[in-house]
Design an enzyme around this catalytic site. Structure first.
Site, PDB file in Angstrom:
ATOM      1  N   ASP A   1      -6.717  -0.704  14.019  1.00 24.35           N
ATOM      2  CA  ASP A   1      -5.918   0.513  13.831  1.00 24.35           C
ATOM      3  C   ASP A   1      -6.493   1.596  14.746  1.00 24.35           C
ATOM      4  O   ASP A   1      -7.482   2.240  14.409  1.00 24.35           O
ATOM      5  CB  ASP A   1      -5.967   0.981  12.364  1.00 24.35           C
TER       6      ASP A   1
ATOM      7  N   LYS B   1       1.792   3.471  13.243  1.00 29.36           N
ATOM      8  CA  LYS B   1       1.277   3.934  11.955  1.00 29.36           C
ATOM      9  C   LYS B   1       1.303   5.449  11.945  1.00 29.36           C
ATOM     10  O   LYS B   1       1.035   6.084  12.961  1.00 29.36           O
ATOM     11  CB  LYS B   1      -0.148   3.378  11.799  1.00 29.36           C
TER      12      LYS B   1
ATOM     13  N   LYS C   1       3.739   1.373   9.647  1.00 25.60           N
ATOM     14  CA  LYS C   1       2.805   1.562   8.545  1.00 25.60           C
ATOM     15  C   LYS C   1       2.642   3.039   8.215  1.00 25.60           C
ATOM     16  O   LYS C   1       1.966   3.763   8.944  1.00 25.60           O
ATOM     17  CB  LYS C   1       1.435   0.958   8.906  1.00 25.60           C
TER      18      LYS C   1
END
Lengths: 474, 314
Positions: free
Chosen positions: B151, B214, B250
């Site tokens: 991430d 995300k 996300k």
């Protein structure tokens, strides 16, 4: 396995529909000689027997309204009238769930809309005009504006309680008394409102509700004892009313049909424009006089926009109006359904292409799928006549000037929408559009503080806002 | 319009990239927020709720990102991830555990054989304020220690300064370092502020090779919101329509209740579509959410609420 939303019906237990209803005259419910049935358009189930007011019944109602005007409501100070209106507004809020369910049952509109749009606006309208009742001298209509007297009001079936609020709230705030006729297919919430008037201890005769069909309406608007006629409905009936009122000293406001253009430029926020188009034409099954029924899209972005629109239409949930996840409910009546079918068929016959998403419609009741016509020419009936159903006609344009030309090329002029990221273009367009309401980057947005009304054959007079007071003052 | 299929491989000029991003359709703030709010009124009951709860559990990236994280804390979290409700074997496992890069080894050891992924935040999380070689080293270390997902954060400073190329190049470099390891690109939408920026950053990340986009680090307020997620879901939907490549989404931070989680699933279902309704394409970055999901799940199956003490705090 997929994400299928389980049925989420709003409970009907909260409403208590009586087997029969009388007329609300002089503060009480009275019998009439004849009656008619009101049905649930989603199931065709008979909901109640409703009294049909004769000319004599209308006469009694007008007389009661006159007495109340002369003796109580006319002379009452604005501050006192305001108290009653505030009380009514609060009672509407308290009973809003019940009223929303009742509205959906009698009208066919989805509970999401009656709960989140109709009822909040109804209460807001009463609150708004309650606030004006003691400030009329500052409304810009002279230092001592006076009420007109008795108002005869005839309302349509598409927003039964909201149209009642638009009519009754300003009339009462200004010191008039009213005789109101709800539409014959949707009388129940007006009768519930009559109960609320009694609950609020509104003096008898200030609000009278006479149910019935066309004949009752005619008896009301032609009654010599009324000072003002306010009508919302079809242009055809509006014309008849204008004729019957001509030569009398009755004041008249008409809010009639529309064939609004929703204009999308190539720099528009496309995802939100798609939402706006959907909200413009499929809100309330398209039973909206200001519905954005003509989509005018700039040719350079037409294909992309229509693809997005179709994908979005495929997600609309059509069905049980009381299911909290329903987006599009039932068509209000068999007569309206056949009119929508007839006009849609003419669209195909005249050469436009019909598209509707695959959707299962219930067997009983009156249903029409959300539909879009592409390849529509300005001369097609579906581009000129008000369909008053979930049917969109898509046309294209090339330049802003052409958009204006096409948008204004209609005998109607109630509303219009503009979708562009360019502020200067919004202003340029709004100046040239001959429509009473112009929305920019949104559609079908209502507020009691904002005046609403039409140009040309969409009628005259304004409802809502400070302007809405003018129709009830001299 | 540049040919998007070759975007990731070919060197594109900064002007071309800027032109493309600025040419994306604008987002109307009021309209986007209204749409998200309306979808949030969907009423998800009974069988639909049961389906949504299990789906949401399987989409959770169970996260701990604190300065005070310890190996013990991470091991406890991993145990919970593999068996969210030890009393009920029908509860699915979560998608991944998300930790700082120095704790990846610990998590990878604890999760071995469970099928739960190990996600590591990297690239000078949460600010992204470090030189590229430090970000690459951070990423390399996490992958070597067993991370299956990275991430990364974008350089918001460069984005806001209009230096899209720098942001793009960094993502490309990190993606090259990742190879087959799944790359999630954190936009930190709370710092981008406008929906137009969110849309541009989404496309920028997808063009540069992100597997997932995300919303947030969880360290900036606001973190994930429904309208921001709506705009990102529109971006992945449109990107697939143009390129054929499907990208995941996300939202992370601030999703605490089952009700919240279900609102996100409705948003996915009615915006990007059912193809995204799987942990391969949608994740929920959260920590306390999992216990609420378990509590609501038990309520639905047994008809009664268990007290919070019947669910472990990890």
């Amino acid at each position: 396995m997929s994400f299928e939303y389980a049925p989420a019906p709003e409970s009907r237990a909260i409403v208590d529909i009586k087997p029969s209803y009388g007329l609300f005259v002089d503060g009480e419910f009275v019998e009439a000689k004849r009656s008619f049935k009101t049905i649930n358009p989603a199931t065709e189930e008979v909901l109640a027997e409703v009294a049909e007011a004769s000319a004599d019944d209308v006469d009694r109602a007008v007389a009661a309204a006159r007495r109340a005007y002369d003796a109580v409501w006319g002379p009452m100070p604005g501050t006192e009238r305001a108290k009653y209106l505030f009380r009514i507004a609060r009672l509407i809020q308290e009973r809003s769930r019940e009223l929303a369910v009742l509205e959906s049952i009698d009208n066919g509109k989805p509970i999401r809309e009656s709960r989140d749009v109709d009822l909040p606006l109804v209460a807001a309208h009463f609150f708004y005009y309650a606030g004006w009742a003691d400030k009329l001298a500052y409304a810009g209509f002279g230092a001592d504006p006076r009420p007109l007297g008795v108002a005869g009001q005839v309302i349509p079936w598409n927003f039964p309680l909201l149209m009642l609020a638009w009519k009754i709230a300003p009339a009462l705030a200004c010191g008039n008394t009213v005789v109101l006729k709800p539409a014959e297919t949707t009388p129940l919430t007006a009768l519930a409102f009559a109960e609320i008037c009694a609950q609020a201890e509104l003096p008898p005769g200030v609000v009278n509700i006479v149910t019935g069909a066309g004949e009752t309406g005619r008896a009301l608007v032609e009654h010599p004892g009324i000072d003002k006629v306010a009508f919302t409905g079809s242009t055809e009936v509006g014309r008849q009313i204008a004729r019957s009122v001509a030569g009398t000293d009755k004041r008249l406001t008409l809010e009639l049909g529309g064939k609004a253009a929703n204009i999308v430029f190539d720099d528009a926020p496309l995802d939100q424009a798609v939402e706006g188009i959907v909200n413009g034409i499929f809100f309330n099954q398209g039973h909206v006089c200001c519905a954005g029924s003509r989509l005018l899209v700039q040719e350079s972005v037409a294909e992309e926009l229509l693809d997005r629109l179709k994908a979005r239409m495929a997600t609309l949930r059509v069905g049980d109006p009381l299911d909290k996840n329903t987006d599009v409910g039932a068509i209000n009546s068999a007569a309206q359904l056949s009119k929508i079918r007839e006009l849609s068929d003419s669209g195909e016959a005249e050469g436009a292409t019909r598209w509707a998403p695959a959707c299962e419609l219930p067997e009983r009741g009156f249903w029409f799928p959300p539909t879009v016509f592409t390849g529509v020419a300005a001369s097609h009936r579906i581009a000129r006549e008000e369909i008053f159903g979930p049917v969109l006609s898509a046309l294209t344009f090339r330049t802003p000037a052409e958009a204006i030309e096409k948008a204004n090329n209609t005998p109607y002029g109630l509303s219009a929408g503009i979708w562009t990221d360019k502020g200067s273009r919004i202003l340029w367009m709004a100046e040239r559009l001959r429509a009473g309401v112009v929305w920019a980057n949104t559609f079908n947005k209502f507020d009691p503080a904002s005046p609403f009304g039409g140009y040309k054959e969409s009628g005259f007079g304004r409802e809502g806002g400070r302007h809405g007071l003018e129709a009830y003052l001299r | 319009m540049p040919d998007l299929s070759t975007f990731a491989e070919a060197a594109i000029s900064p002007a071309e990239l800027r032109g493309f991003l600025r040419g994306l359709p604008p987002v109307d703030q009021v309209g986007a927020e209204e749409r998200a709010a309306r979808l949030a009124t969907r009423s998800i009951k009974t069988s639909a709720k049961a389906y949504a709860i299990d789906l949401a559990i399987s989409m959770v990236d169970l996260t701990t990102l604190e300065g005070a994280d310890t190996p013990g804390k991470v091991r406890a979290l991993c145990a919970k991830a593999a068996h969210p409700d030890p009393a009920d074997a029908s509860v699915p496992k979560v998608a991944a555990v998300c930790v700082y890069s120095d704790l990846v080894g610990e998590a990878a050891g604890a999760l071995k054989g469970t099928g739960v992924g190990v996600a590591s935040v990297a690239t000078a999380f949460p600010s992204g304020r470090a030189p590229l070689d430090a970000k690459l080293a951070d990423t390399r270390r996490a992958i070597d220690d067993g991370a299956s997902e990275i991430d990364m954060v974008i350089d918001r400073g460069a984005f806001l300064a209009g230096d899209y190329q720098k942001v793009y190049d960094e993502i490309v470099a990190i993606k090259a370092e990742c190879g087959d390891v799944h790359l999630k690109v954190i936009l930190e939408t709370g710092e981008l502020v406008t929906y137009d920026n969110v849309r541009r950053a989404s496309w920028l990340a997808m063009l540069a090779g992100a597997d997932f986009i995300k919303t947030s680090t969880g360290k900036v307020s606001p973190a994930a919101t429904l309208p921001v997620t709506l705009v990102m879901l529109e971006a992945v939907r449109d990107f697939r329509a143009r390129t054929g490549r499907q990208i995941g989404v996300k939202p992370a931070g601030g999703i605490r209740t089952t009700k919240d989680a279900i609102k996100y699933l409705v948003l996915v279902n009615e915006t990007a579509g059912p193809d995204w309704l799987s942990p391969d394409w949608f994740r929920l970055g959260a920590s306390s959410l999992l216990n609420d999901l378990l509590m609501q799940r038990r309520k639905l199956t047994t008809g009664v609420y268990g007290g919070p003490d019947y669910f472990t705090l990890d």
